[in-house]
Design a protein around this motif. Structure first.
Motif, PDB file in Angstrom:
ATOM      1  N   UNK A  23      16.319 -26.493   1.218  1.00 32.81           N
ATOM      2  CA  UNK A  23      16.731 -26.170   2.594  1.00 32.81           C
ATOM      3  C   UNK A  23      18.243 -25.974   2.670  1.00 32.81           C
ATOM      4  N   UNK A  24      18.986 -26.837   1.975  1.00 34.86           N
ATOM      5  CA  UNK A  24      20.450 -26.739   1.994  1.00 34.86           C
ATOM      6  C   UNK A  24      20.912 -25.425   1.356  1.00 34.86           C
ATOM      7  N   UNK A  25      20.282 -25.073   0.264  1.00 35.05           N
ATOM      8  CA  UNK A  25      20.677 -23.835  -0.437  1.00 35.05           C
ATOM      9  C   UNK A  25      20.407 -22.616   0.442  1.00 35.05           C
ATOM     10  N   UNK A  26      19.295 -22.624   1.127  1.00 39.44           N
ATOM     11  CA  UNK A  26      18.902 -21.521   2.005  1.00 39.44           C
ATOM     12  C   UNK A  26      19.926 -21.360   3.132  1.00 39.44           C
ATOM     13  N   UNK A  27      20.253 -22.489   3.717  1.00 38.26           N
ATOM     14  CA  UNK A  27      21.217 -22.464   4.827  1.00 38.26           C
ATOM     15  C   UNK A  27      22.592 -21.979   4.329  1.00 38.26           C
ATOM     16  N   UNK A  28      22.950 -22.438   3.136  1.00 34.73           N
ATOM     17  CA  UNK A  28      24.224 -22.031   2.557  1.00 34.73           C
ATOM     18  C   UNK A  28      24.271 -20.505   2.396  1.00 34.73           C
ATOM     19  N   UNK A  29      23.191 -19.938   1.884  1.00 35.41           N
ATOM     20  CA  UNK A  29      23.151 -18.480   1.693  1.00 35.41           C
ATOM     21  C   UNK A  29      23.330 -17.762   3.018  1.00 35.41           C
ATOM     22  N   UNK A  30      22.635 -18.236   4.042  1.00 31.38           N
ATOM     23  CA  UNK A  30      22.706 -17.555   5.342  1.00 31.38           C
ATOM     24  C   UNK A  30      24.099 -17.737   5.945  1.00 31.38           C
ATOM     25  N   UNK A  31      24.655 -18.926   5.829  1.00 33.57           N
ATOM     26  CA  UNK A  31      25.994 -19.143   6.388  1.00 33.57           C
ATOM     27  C   UNK A  31      27.032 -18.279   5.670  1.00 33.57           C
ATOM     28  N   UNK A  32      26.875 -18.126   4.359  1.00 30.21           N
ATOM     29  CA  UNK A  32      27.823 -17.276   3.628  1.00 30.21           C
ATOM     30  C   UNK A  32      27.707 -15.822   4.082  1.00 30.21           C
ATOM     31  N   UNK A  33      26.485 -15.373   4.297  1.00 33.60           N
ATOM     32  CA  UNK A  33      26.309 -14.003   4.805  1.00 33.60           C
ATOM     33  C   UNK A  33      26.970 -13.859   6.173  1.00 33.60           C
ATOM     34  N   UNK A  34      26.747 -14.856   7.015  1.00 37.95           N
ATOM     35  CA  UNK A  34      27.296 -14.790   8.376  1.00 37.95           C
ATOM     36  C   UNK A  34      28.814 -14.869   8.388  1.00 37.95           C
TER      37      UNK A  34
ATOM     38  N   UNK B 120       0.816  -1.219   0.000  1.00 37.93           N
ATOM     39  CA  UNK B 120       0.000   0.000   0.000  1.00 37.93           C
ATOM     40  C   UNK B 120       0.847   1.265   0.000  1.00 37.93           C
ATOM     41  N   UNK B 121       2.060   1.146   0.506  1.00 36.84           N
ATOM     42  CA  UNK B 121       2.936   2.324   0.540  1.00 36.84           C
ATOM     43  C   UNK B 121       3.880   2.348  -0.660  1.00 36.84           C
ATOM     44  N   UNK B 122       3.706   1.378  -1.529  1.00 28.67           N
ATOM     45  CA  UNK B 122       4.476   1.288  -2.771  1.00 28.67           C
ATOM     46  C   UNK B 122       5.989   1.289  -2.526  1.00 28.67           C
ATOM     47  N   UNK B 123       6.391   0.484  -1.571  1.00 24.65           N
ATOM     48  CA  UNK B 123       7.816   0.314  -1.316  1.00 24.65           C
ATOM     49  C   UNK B 123       8.134  -1.169  -1.482  1.00 24.65           C
ATOM     50  N   UNK B 124       8.674  -1.502  -2.638  1.00 24.90           N
ATOM     51  CA  UNK B 124       8.908  -2.915  -2.936  1.00 24.90           C
ATOM     52  C   UNK B 124      10.367  -3.139  -3.313  1.00 24.90           C
ATOM     53  N   UNK B 125      11.026  -4.034  -2.608  1.00 28.29           N
ATOM     54  CA  UNK B 125      12.404  -4.389  -2.939  1.00 28.29           C
ATOM     55  C   UNK B 125      12.410  -5.840  -3.411  1.00 28.29           C
ATOM     56  N   UNK B 126      12.722  -6.014  -4.682  1.00 32.34           N
ATOM     57  CA  UNK B 126      12.688  -7.371  -5.232  1.00 32.34           C
ATOM     58  C   UNK B 126      14.010  -7.644  -5.931  1.00 32.34           C
ATOM     59  N   UNK B 127      15.106  -7.464  -5.217  1.00 30.20           N
ATOM     60  CA  UNK B 127      16.417  -7.595  -5.841  1.00 30.20           C
ATOM     61  C   UNK B 127      16.880  -9.041  -5.910  1.00 30.20           C
ATOM     62  N   UNK B 128      16.245  -9.912  -5.149  1.00 27.30           N
ATOM     63  CA  UNK B 128      16.634 -11.333  -5.101  1.00 27.30           C
ATOM     64  C   UNK B 128      18.118 -11.491  -4.838  1.00 27.30           C
ATOM     65  N   UNK B 129      18.676 -10.615  -4.024  1.00 31.54           N
ATOM     66  CA  UNK B 129      20.133 -10.648  -3.816  1.00 31.54           C
ATOM     67  C   UNK B 129      20.554 -11.619  -2.721  1.00 31.54           C
ATOM     68  N   UNK B 130      19.671 -11.942  -1.779  1.00 32.39           N
ATOM     69  CA  UNK B 130      20.136 -12.745  -0.639  1.00 32.39           C
ATOM     70  C   UNK B 130      20.039 -14.249  -0.893  1.00 32.39           C
ATOM     71  N   UNK B 131      19.217 -14.643  -1.854  1.00 31.22           N
ATOM     72  CA  UNK B 131      19.049 -16.057  -2.236  1.00 31.22           C
ATOM     73  C   UNK B 131      18.570 -16.924  -1.054  1.00 31.22           C
ATOM     74  N   UNK B 132      17.797 -16.367  -0.189  1.00 29.23           N
ATOM     75  CA  UNK B 132      17.298 -17.120   0.958  1.00 29.23           C
ATOM     76  C   UNK B 132      15.964 -17.815   0.625  1.00 29.23           C
ATOM     77  N   UNK B 133      15.239 -17.272  -0.344  1.00 27.38           N
ATOM     78  CA  UNK B 133      13.899 -17.805  -0.595  1.00 27.38           C
ATOM     79  C   UNK B 133      13.892 -18.835  -1.730  1.00 27.38           C
ATOM     80  N   UNK B 134      15.005 -19.559  -1.893  1.00 23.75           N
ATOM     81  CA  UNK B 134      15.095 -20.499  -3.013  1.00 23.75           C
ATOM     82  C   UNK B 134      14.103 -21.660  -2.857  1.00 23.75           C
TER      83      UNK B 134
END
Ligand code: HC1
Ligand code: SF4
Length: 574
Positions: A85-96, A40-54
């Motif tokens: 699940x493995x890909x998601x965890x990998x993305x988060x571990x790489x960020x960390x 509703x506030x028209x603020x949308x970020x869809x960069x798909x940069x974190x790769x967490x939602x694979x």
């Protein structure tokens, strides 16, 4: 419409949906991090940069980011396979692996989305190590701190700053591992045209962007027996701070807020709403003066400091159009150090005024020297809603068990008109209530101007006042404000008065409010609560506030008088 199957559940959704949108409909939770959708506030970020939602899509060898992959009819999606699940965890571990792990002492501890995600995914070990980047902490500004070490390159701040606010301060610099998000040439924030609107802070998932923490300064003032410490709280705090104590968004906690502040030890607990009522008397007088004496039109509201800074930086040729009124909390600070101090024989130099604001720009505003009276700042310290909640927690105050108490008087007596300052559209509605009665001399029965309400970024209405038709414009979000300013610059504006608030939603959506975590229902609930609080007030028109009227009688004479001008108005710097 298209039909897709997610984890064996069929859902029919609009064709333009992403897999993530469809998953929400199917009741399937896909973790996200960089994604942001304040629809509703028209603020949308869809960069798909974190790769967490694979997720896995049947027939495709590659995993797909759910936030940025459109649905197709007949698509079969699985979010819970080992591969996903493995890909998601990998993305988060790489960020960390390139993120400081000082969570215990981090400003965002327990409010950080990366921390929450690591917890949700059960990350207990980081299997990757290697080169890490460490940067200089940017503490140059009076309002926000930029900690590049904590940035996860999600780009939410860029979306907020560039697409929504059109300020263009933050963007990606360098390439690859050396990528950082910052101002051009990586200048310190204080050397840029940043408005300190805080839109970036509001959406940052980690502590890469946070407010400057002024809590220690408040404790120090409260501990000093020679100081008379007065607090005031903005309209938007009372409908939001409860969220930080487990209450539902939109819970009104005005009485508990006053009680909690008293427990902290402030000498007086005042309300910024008093200053909002004073603002209306001054601003309505100014608008009538401009209308009747051929002054500059449209007149723009001036209570939002980020908006004022935006016009100064980006439209310097238009600095004569905002109202000259200081913002309500600066007015309250001024009134405390003049009228109140004189009345109670307190040396203004012994008074410390603390403002609790939903806003980080108020921190920079309070320090502006042109707002000072006799070289004395009117507001000494500004803390945000979040900082006040930290103080309550530190003091062991059980917020939800507090009784309802009243503010101290006289600067705690307020009307419904001042409460609605907290939402987009509220300032102008409050002004119209007063202008209407002043012009017609008749009591206004229907005080709710529904046509001025809502969350559309740009709204307009024609309001009839005593045979005069006023064209009103409303903008929230600086990108929307820019459109109205460009019209004015080109001589095409049809408005008599315009309300502008920098934050999407107005102050209820401020950069110092409890984090909304991308859920615009939170902002809507706060807005409903603001209007409900107005409804519950005995008086709903600023010019009927007896304490304000008494103050004018005793001190300022009348609204827009010479004394009022000297103390309650200002000018802007191109
Ligand atoms: Fe606001 Fe205002 S309404 S600017 O949005 O005019 O911050 O809440 O305190 O000063 O009253 C903020 C809110 C606030 C001022 C008032
Ligand atoms: Fe941009 Fe506002 Fe953040 Fe400044 S405070 S960088 S203007 S979003």
């Amino acid at each position: 419409k298209v039909t897709v199957t997610i984890n064996d559940k069929k859902v029919t959704v609009p064709r333009e949906y992403t897999i993530l949108n469809a998953a929400v409909e199917a009741g399937v939770k896909i973790p996200t991090l960089c994604h942001l959708d304040l629809h509703d506030l028209k603020m949308v970020n869809r960069t798909a940069s974190c790769r967490v939602c694979m997720v896995e899509v049947e027939g495709s060898p590659k995993l797909a980011p759910a936030c940025a992959t459109p649905v197709n009819d007949g698509m079969v999606i699985r979010t819970d396979t080992l591969k996903a699940i493995t890909a998601r965890r990998l993305s988060v571990e790489l960020l960390l692996s390139n993120h400081p792990t000082d969570c215990l002492i981090c400003q965002k501890n327990l409010q950080c989305e990366l921390q929450a995600l690591a917890h949700q995914l059960g990350v207990r070990e980081i299997h990757y190590s290697g080169e890490t980047t460490r940067y200089h902490l940017d503490t140059s500004s009076k309002a926000l701190i930029k900690n590049q070490d904590k940035c996860i390159l999600c780009r939410r701040c860029e979306t907020a700053c560039n697409l929504v606010q059109t300020c263009g301060i933050l963007s990606a610099l360098n390439r690859g591992f050396k990528t950082v998000v910052g101002p051009a040439f990586n200048l310190p924030m204080a050397e840029t045209s940043c408005t300190y609107c805080g839109a970036c802070v509001a959406v940052c998932p980690t502590a890469a962007l946070t407010e400057v923490n002024h809590v220690p300064k408040v404790w120090e003032a409260l501990r000093n027996p020679r100081k008379y410490v007065v607090v005031q709280t903005a309209p938007a705090i009372r409908v939001a701070i409860g969220e930080l104590f487990g209450m539902k968004p939109g819970t009104i906690v005005t009485g508990k807020l006053a009680a909690g502040l008293r427990r902290l030890g402030f000498n007086k607990v005042f309300d910024t709403d008093f200053g909002a009522d004073v603002t209306i008397l001054e601003e309505a007088s100014e608008l009538l003066d401009r209308l009747e004496n051929g002054g500059t039109l449209p007149m723009l509201t001036s209570c939002c400091p980020a908006w004022v800074s935006f016009i100064e930086h980006q439209f310097p040729e238009l600095v004569d159009i905002p109202s000259t009124c200081k913002s309500p909390h600066i007015m309250v600070g001024t009134i405390i150090k003049t009228y109140f101090a004189e009345k109670h024989s307190i040396d203004p130099d012994d008074i410390v005024v603390v403002s609790v604001m939903p806003c980080i720009a108020k921190k920079a505003e309070a320090a502006r020297t042109e707002l000072a009276i006799d070289h004395r700042n009117n507001v000494d310290i500004v803390i945000t809603t979040r900082e006040l909640a930290m103080m309550f927690k530190e003091a062991g105050i059980d917020f939800d068990k507090l009784p309802d108490e009243d503010f101290d008087h006289p600067l705690g007596e307020t009307t419904g008109a001042s409460v609605i300052f907290g939402t987009t559209g509220g300032v102008i509605e409050a002004a119209i209530r007063t202008i209407h009665e002043w012009k017609t001399g008749k009591s206004l029965e229907q005080v709710e101007y529904k046509e001025l309400r809502g969350l559309e970024g740009l709204r307009e209405a024609k309001v009839q006042v005593d045979g005069m038709e006023l064209n009103i414009g409303i903008a929230h979000g600086l990108g929307n404000a820019r459109k109205l300013l460009e019209e004015i610059r080109e001589g095409k504006s049809k408005y008599h008065a315009i309300e502008i608030m920098a934050c999407p939603g107005g102050c209820i959506g401020g950069g110092g409010q409890p984090y909304h975590y991308g859920n615009d229902e939170v902002i809507k609930a706060r807005q409903r609560a603001i209007y409900e609080e107005d409804k519950n007030k005995r008086l709903r028109k600023s010019h009927l506030n007896p304490a304000v009227l008494k103050m004018y009688e005793e001190y300022f004479g009348k609204p827009y008088s010479e004394k009022a001008h000297k103390l309650l108005h200002t000018s802007y710097t191109p």
